[in-house]
Design a protein around this motif. Structure first.
Motif, PDB file in Angstrom:
ATOM      1  N   GLY A  73       0.831  -1.197   0.000  1.00  0.00           N
ATOM      2  CA  GLY A  73       0.000   0.000   0.000  1.00  0.00           C
ATOM      3  C   GLY A  73       0.862   1.243   0.000  1.00  0.00           C
ATOM      4  O   GLY A  73       1.873   1.309   0.703  1.00  0.00           O
ATOM      5  N   VAL A  74       0.500   2.252  -0.800  1.00  0.00           N
ATOM      6  CA  VAL A  74       1.319   3.452  -0.983  1.00  0.00           C
ATOM      7  C   VAL A  74       0.512   4.680  -0.570  1.00  0.00           C
ATOM      8  O   VAL A  74      -0.654   4.834  -0.961  1.00  0.00           O
ATOM      9  CB  VAL A  74       1.774   3.600  -2.452  1.00  0.00           C
ATOM     10  CG1 VAL A  74       2.688   4.809  -2.606  1.00  0.00           C
ATOM     11  CG2 VAL A  74       2.459   2.340  -2.935  1.00  0.00           C
ATOM     12  N   SER A  75       1.141   5.539   0.227  1.00  0.00           N
ATOM     13  CA  SER A  75       0.580   6.865   0.509  1.00  0.00           C
ATOM     14  C   SER A  75       1.673   7.893   0.276  1.00  0.00           C
ATOM     15  O   SER A  75       2.860   7.611   0.479  1.00  0.00           O
ATOM     16  CB  SER A  75       0.044   6.953   1.940  1.00  0.00           C
ATOM     17  OG  SER A  75       1.077   6.714   2.869  1.00  0.00           O
ATOM     18  N   ARG A 115      -1.549   5.264   8.355  1.00  0.00           N
ATOM     19  CA  ARG A 115      -2.925   4.770   8.288  1.00  0.00           C
ATOM     20  C   ARG A 115      -3.385   4.623   6.847  1.00  0.00           C
ATOM     21  O   ARG A 115      -3.969   3.601   6.459  1.00  0.00           O
ATOM     22  CB  ARG A 115      -3.845   5.730   9.038  1.00  0.00           C
ATOM     23  CG  ARG A 115      -5.294   5.246   9.130  1.00  0.00           C
ATOM     24  CD  ARG A 115      -6.234   6.409   9.383  1.00  0.00           C
ATOM     25  NE  ARG A 115      -6.254   7.325   8.239  1.00  0.00           N
ATOM     26  CZ  ARG A 115      -6.888   8.495   8.229  1.00  0.00           C
ATOM     27  NH1 ARG A 115      -7.513   8.915   9.320  1.00  0.00           N
ATOM     28  NH2 ARG A 115      -6.874   9.249   7.158  1.00  0.00           N
ATOM     29  N   ASP A 116      -3.091   5.641   6.023  1.00  0.00           N
ATOM     30  CA  ASP A 116      -3.525   5.587   4.629  1.00  0.00           C
ATOM     31  C   ASP A 116      -2.821   4.471   3.868  1.00  0.00           C
ATOM     32  O   ASP A 116      -3.432   3.782   3.036  1.00  0.00           O
ATOM     33  CB  ASP A 116      -3.254   6.936   3.952  1.00  0.00           C
ATOM     34  CG  ASP A 116      -4.138   8.040   4.511  1.00  0.00           C
ATOM     35  OD1 ASP A 116      -5.099   7.714   5.231  1.00  0.00           O
ATOM     36  OD2 ASP A 116      -3.861   9.221   4.240  1.00  0.00           O
ATOM     37  N   ALA A 117      -1.526   4.270   4.162  1.00  0.00           N
ATOM     38  CA  ALA A 117      -0.814   3.173   3.507  1.00  0.00           C
ATOM     39  C   ALA A 117      -1.394   1.833   3.916  1.00  0.00           C
ATOM     40  O   ALA A 117      -1.483   0.899   3.115  1.00  0.00           O
ATOM     41  CB  ALA A 117       0.680   3.229   3.847  1.00  0.00           C
ATOM     42  N   GLY A 118      -1.810   1.717   5.191  1.00  0.00           N
ATOM     43  CA  GLY A 118      -2.443   0.485   5.650  1.00  0.00           C
ATOM     44  C   GLY A 118      -3.774   0.238   4.958  1.00  0.00           C
ATOM     45  O   GLY A 118      -4.115  -0.907   4.630  1.00  0.00           O
ATOM     46  N   TYR A 152       0.160  -3.790  -5.838  1.00  0.00           N
ATOM     47  CA  TYR A 152       0.193  -2.612  -4.981  1.00  0.00           C
ATOM     48  C   TYR A 152      -1.009  -1.741  -5.303  1.00  0.00           C
ATOM     49  O   TYR A 152      -1.603  -1.810  -6.383  1.00  0.00           O
ATOM     50  CB  TYR A 152       1.496  -1.829  -5.164  1.00  0.00           C
ATOM     51  CG  TYR A 152       1.604  -1.071  -6.475  1.00  0.00           C
ATOM     52  CD1 TYR A 152       1.152   0.246  -6.580  1.00  0.00           C
ATOM     53  CD2 TYR A 152       2.162  -1.677  -7.602  1.00  0.00           C
ATOM     54  CE1 TYR A 152       1.256   0.938  -7.775  1.00  0.00           C
ATOM     55  CE2 TYR A 152       2.272  -0.989  -8.792  1.00  0.00           C
ATOM     56  CZ  TYR A 152       1.816   0.321  -8.892  1.00  0.00           C
ATOM     57  OH  TYR A 152       1.916   1.004 -10.056  1.00  0.00           O
ATOM     58  N   ARG A 153      -1.406  -0.939  -4.322  1.00  0.00           N
ATOM     59  CA  ARG A 153      -2.499   0.016  -4.482  1.00  0.00           C
ATOM     60  C   ARG A 153      -2.053   1.348  -3.910  1.00  0.00           C
ATOM     61  O   ARG A 153      -1.394   1.410  -2.866  1.00  0.00           O
ATOM     62  CB  ARG A 153      -3.767  -0.457  -3.763  1.00  0.00           C
ATOM     63  CG  ARG A 153      -4.420  -1.679  -4.365  1.00  0.00           C
ATOM     64  CD  ARG A 153      -5.098  -1.354  -5.689  1.00  0.00           C
ATOM     65  NE  ARG A 153      -5.845  -2.500  -6.199  1.00  0.00           N
ATOM     66  CZ  ARG A 153      -5.339  -3.442  -6.970  1.00  0.00           C
ATOM     67  NH1 ARG A 153      -4.054  -3.356  -7.338  1.00  0.00           N
ATOM     68  NH2 ARG A 153      -6.072  -4.448  -7.377  1.00  0.00           N
ATOM     69  N   GLU A 154      -2.403   2.412  -4.626  1.00  0.00           N
ATOM     70  CA  GLU A 154      -2.148   3.753  -4.118  1.00  0.00           C
ATOM     71  C   GLU A 154      -3.390   4.241  -3.385  1.00  0.00           C
ATOM     72  O   GLU A 154      -4.521   3.994  -3.808  1.00  0.00           O
ATOM     73  CB  GLU A 154      -1.811   4.694  -5.270  1.00  0.00           C
ATOM     74  CG  GLU A 154      -0.533   4.305  -5.996  1.00  0.00           C
ATOM     75  CD  GLU A 154      -0.286   5.179  -7.217  1.00  0.00           C
ATOM     76  OE1 GLU A 154      -1.227   5.924  -7.587  1.00  0.00           O
ATOM     77  OE2 GLU A 154       0.809   5.117  -7.796  1.00  0.00           O
TER      78      GLU A 154
END
Length: 883
Positions: free
Chosen positions: A563-565, A579-582, A596-598
């Motif tokens: 996960g990418v933030s 938190r956003d990456a999680g 992966y997801r942004e």
């Protein structure tokens, strides 16, 4: 005659004078022995007091290390709870022998307090109010507290006598004073007294003094009572004879108000006094005998003098032996010339000389840094000592004036500092190692979550001042538990080390790779110039992880979800970025893993939807909104009904009909799958009981069970109790268990599943082929049938690969004497293909959808008629059940 009388009178007078002189000398000598004995006992009491002081000095050192620390000062300013969680745990407090911690703000209010239980296994926070108030009342100027010796920092609290240390919280360089004070407390209990005994190597007991500052009643009106009443720090140690054969030393302990609160007692036998009395009375008897004998007086006197000389030589020999066995170096020297008169063996060994070298040795030749004038009274100081071979080491040297036969000398005593220096160096190394361990993972040597929490805000601030972006990537290894369960923890640890190395090799020198969990990593990439660069890095990380891992001739495939933030696009602080990456990581997992997801705001909405579903699902379980429908399973050769699969259905009054594809994942993630499964089992058993009372022919009903059911409950016992309650034979129940349940804590799960099977229930492996599919392991499991996942059934008639997989599963199951059940049959072509491949049973919409319990009654009534269950038969059964 007169002369004789005169002589007799003179002799008598002389005898009387001699006896009187002997009596006076005996009294003085016995008194001297008593003084020596009391002095030795007083020194032992002082040794106990010094040991107690040293124990509390360690408490003060620990307090100072924690209070004068940048992290502590930051905690006072921002009150981040991570400082408390990271530093004040049961293990850390127990390791420092700290029983309580209190942090008071500049205004005297308590910021934090904690009390370690007497068993040292539980940390209670906050501490009792009475304990906090005791330290609040003591909140003096920190410098005033520091001037007190450690043994004077004593207060009475609700926990009894309590030693404490108080240090103002500031930075490590003494700047940034906060006004807040950190208290470390140690309750003066048995463990403290035991350490005092071990340090002093003396028997010691601590006796508390009541508030009136009086000792026990048995000591009233005694010299000890008078000493205690008059001692306020002027005479902290004393000794008294407490029995015919016992002398006791006392070390007074006073509180911060210089009020006596307790005293240490160390008891010793009166060996010196007894020896003195014995020697004195022997001397008096000998002299009296010499006087009475008269004629043998001279001979007796000479013999007695010889005996005295022997005793003196023995005494000197004992003194020399004492000096010989001392670890300290001792030398007697002329204060003017420095010429060594005598020295003990420790000094000769340390300097490399022999006793025959003494006449030519000068104390300044050995001790290089002595003052110009050799005189006592100067404090102990570190001096260099040069040995004969030229080697130089340091000793702590004390110089004392002595007088020997009216000749002034100086006694130079040196204590080797090597061990203390080594201990200090070892302590520094341990502290450095501890600091490293606090912020690094011991397995992979990567920074850990503590490092990330402390470093990430600085990286974000740096990127903000430069006007740059920063990417934070949360990496989670997919199904890593399967690797641990199949190969063992050592196998998994080796994989983690390799993955950690690969992540580091895939990043640049400015990037940070952090391990924050068992199989979770975070990559922080500052200075990301574009979204393309962020995506390139994410793809490179996943590609590196996908590379096969070779371990002991075994090839392990590993994938990860990511996960990418991005700062500042998604968030402006580290906590929100994490938190956003999680959230993005969870989206990647739900998207099939190995991707992966942004982060996007829509993901937060999806998370909110999951939370709404979870809350509604909890209400549904409490209000029995979850119902059960039954999908028939048929014999593919005869078309006859053989069993049912129980499927959960949810009709919410607000959300309407909720698809299992939506609420089952929510139930599994939240743990609600456990009570849901139990509720379904109860409903199934209750329905079987109802059909049984209606004299219908029964068909087994299969219930889906997850690994959580075996991990968190005694599921076999629950099934046994439920079936007994409704008088249903367990053979009418079957349980479908997915592959992960066999691999997670497999030994425990296999035992529980085997118990169900022995009770008569059948066991199916659900969705076979989609998980780990360890075929060599399958042959050892207590299994009756294998259910072929519908993802393979869907293309069995059109896709050669799916057909080959299904054929292999059927052949393997036949070799292991296992039945096969195909899921999701939707067309006649699929049914014919599966029948041709040798599959025994099937279920799906081609035969029947899941039916309510009342509509299954017609199918059970037709079971005895041995009719084929097709869609037409099912519809006719529905019409008959509706009449």
């Amino acid at each position: 005659m007169l002369r004789r009388k005169a002589l007799a009178s003179g002799i008598l007078a002389t005898v009387i004078l001699l006896i009187g002189a002997i009596a006076c000398a005996a009294h003085v000598l016995i008194g001297r022995f008593d003084e020596i004995e009391l002095a030795q006992t007083t020194e032992r009491a002082a040794q106990v007091e010094r040991s107690f002081q040293a124990d509390l000095d360690q408490l003060a050192m620990s307090n100072r290390d924690y209070a004068e620390w940048d992290d502590a000062q930051s905690y006072i300013l921002d009150r981040q709870p991570t400082f408390i969680a990271a530093n004040f745990s049961v293990d850390s407090l127990r390791g420092m022998h700290v029983d309580a911690v209190v942090i008071l703000a500049a205004n005297g209010t308590a910021i934090y307090s904690a009390l370690l239980s007497e068993s040292a296994r539980e940390l209670r926070s906050p501490a009792p109010r009475t304990l906090v108030d005791a330290f609040s009342a003591l909140r003096l100027d920190e410098s005033a507290l520091r001037k007190l010796p450690s043994s004077r920092r004593i207060v009475r609290t609700s926990q009894g006598l309590t030693a404490f240390s108080a240090v103002e919280i500031r930075r490590s360089d003494k700047s940034g004073a906060t006004g807040a004070v950190m208290f470390f407390a140690r309750f003066v209990r048995a463990d403290v007294i035991e350490r005092v005994r071990q340090t002093s190597r003396l028997p010691a007991e601590l006796i508390a003094i009541r508030a009136a500052a009086t000792p026990a009643p048995s000591l009233a009106d005694s010299p000890l009572q008078a000493w205690l009443a008059g001692s306020r720090g002027d005479s902290p140690v004393d000794a008294h004879v407490t029995g015919p054969g016992t002398v006791e030393g006392f070390a007074l302990i006073s509180d911060v108000a210089n009020t006596p609160v307790a005293y240490f007692v160390t008891a010793n036998k009166r060996d010196v006094g007894r020896l003195g009395r014995q020697t004195t009375w022997e001397l008096m008897g000998t002299l009296a005998a010499l006087i009475v004998v008269g004629s043998g007086a001279l001979l007796a006197m000479i013999l007695r003098l010889r005996q005295s000389w022997t005793e003196r030589a023995a005494l000197e020999s004992r003194h020399r032996n004492i000096l010989k066995h001392l670890n300290e170096s001792v030398a007697l020297a002329d204060p003017q010339t420095g010429q060594i008169v005598d020295a003990n063996d420790a000094l000769l060994r340390a300097a490399g000389y022999s006793r025959k070298d003494l006449p030519s040795l000068n104390v300044r030749k050995i001790y290089l840094d002595l003052p110009e004038t050799l005189a006592g009274g100067s404090p102990a100081a570190e001096r260099r000592v040069r040995a004969r071979n030229g080697c130089v080491h340091e000793e702590e040297v004390t110089i004392t004036d002595v007088l020997e036969d009216d000749r002034p000398l100086v006694c130079v005593v040196g204590r080797d500092l090597s061990q203390r220096k080594q201990a200090e160096l070892a302590l520094q190394e341990n502290q450095s190692r501890l600091a490293h361990l606090i912020e690094h993972d011991p397995l992979t040597e990567l920074p850990n979550r503590n490092y990330l929490n402390s470093r990430l805000p600085a990286l974000i601030e740096f990127a903000r001042t430069r006007g740059q972006s920063l990417a934070l990537m949360h990496v989670d290894l997919d199904r890593f538990k399967n690797i641990n369960d199949s190969g063992g923890q050592g196998h998994g640890d080796a994989v983690l080390k390799i993955i950690a190395h690969r992540l580091c090799s895939a990043t640049s020198g400015d990037d940070a790779v952090v391990r924050i969990g068992a199989d979770e990593f975070v990559v922080v990439a500052p200075g990301v110039t574009s979204m393309k660069a962020s995506r390139t890095l994410a793809e490179r990380l996943l590609m590196k992880i996908r590379e096969p891992v070779e371990l002991n001739e075994l090839r392990v495939s590993v994938t990860a979800s990511l996960g990418v933030s991005i700062f500042p696009r998604d968030a402006n602080d580290g906590e929100t970025l994490l938190r956003d990456a999680g959230i993005a990581l969870q989206s990647a997992k739900e998207g099939g893993r190995d991707c992966y997801r942004e982060f996007s705001p829509e993901m937060t909405a999806q998370l909110s939807e999951h939370l709404v579903l979870e809350k509604a699902l909890r209400r549904a379980l409490e209000s029995s909104q979850i119902c059960v429908e039954f999908q028939p399973v048929v014999d593919l050769q005869t078309g006859l009904l053989v069993s049912f699969e129980a499927l959960a259905r949810w009709r919410d009054p607000e959300l309407g009909v909720v698809s299992p594809a939506r609420f089952i994942p929510v139930a599994e993630r939240s743990g609600l799958i456990v009570p849901m499964t139990e509720a379904i089992v109860r409903k199934v058993v209750l329905q079987l009981s109802e059909w049984q009372r209606s004299n219908l022919l029964l068909a087994p009903v299969a219930v889906n069970v997850t690994a959580a059911q075996f991990e968190r409950t005694q599921f076999p016992i629950f099934v046994q109790e439920t079936t007994l309650e409704h008088d249903v034979d367990p053979r009418w129940l079957a349980f479908e268990v997915n592959e992960s349940a066999w691999l997670q804590n497999s030994s425990k799960h296999v035992v529980m599943i085997d118990t169900l099977r022995h009770e008569g229930s059948r066991i199916y492996i659900d969705d076979f082929g989609t998980g780990f599919s360890n075929l060599s392991y399958l042959k050892t499991l207590p299994v009756d049938a294998v259910k072929i996942d519908q993802s393979f059934v869907r293309g069995v008639a059109t896709d050669a690969s799916d057909a080959a997989i299904v054929s292999s599963i059927i052949a393997m199951s036949r070799q292991l004497n296992l039945s096969t059940v195909a899921e999701g049959i939707e067309t006649e072509v699929q049914a014919n293909k599966l029948r041709a491949l040798g599959c025994l049973y099937g279920q799906g919409h081609y035969f029947s959808r899941a039916l309510p319990a009342e509509r299954c009654r017609a199918l059970l009534e037709q079971l005895s008629a041995a009719q084929r269950v097709t869609e037409t038969v099912t519809m006719r059964a529905f019409r008959e059940a509706a009449r």
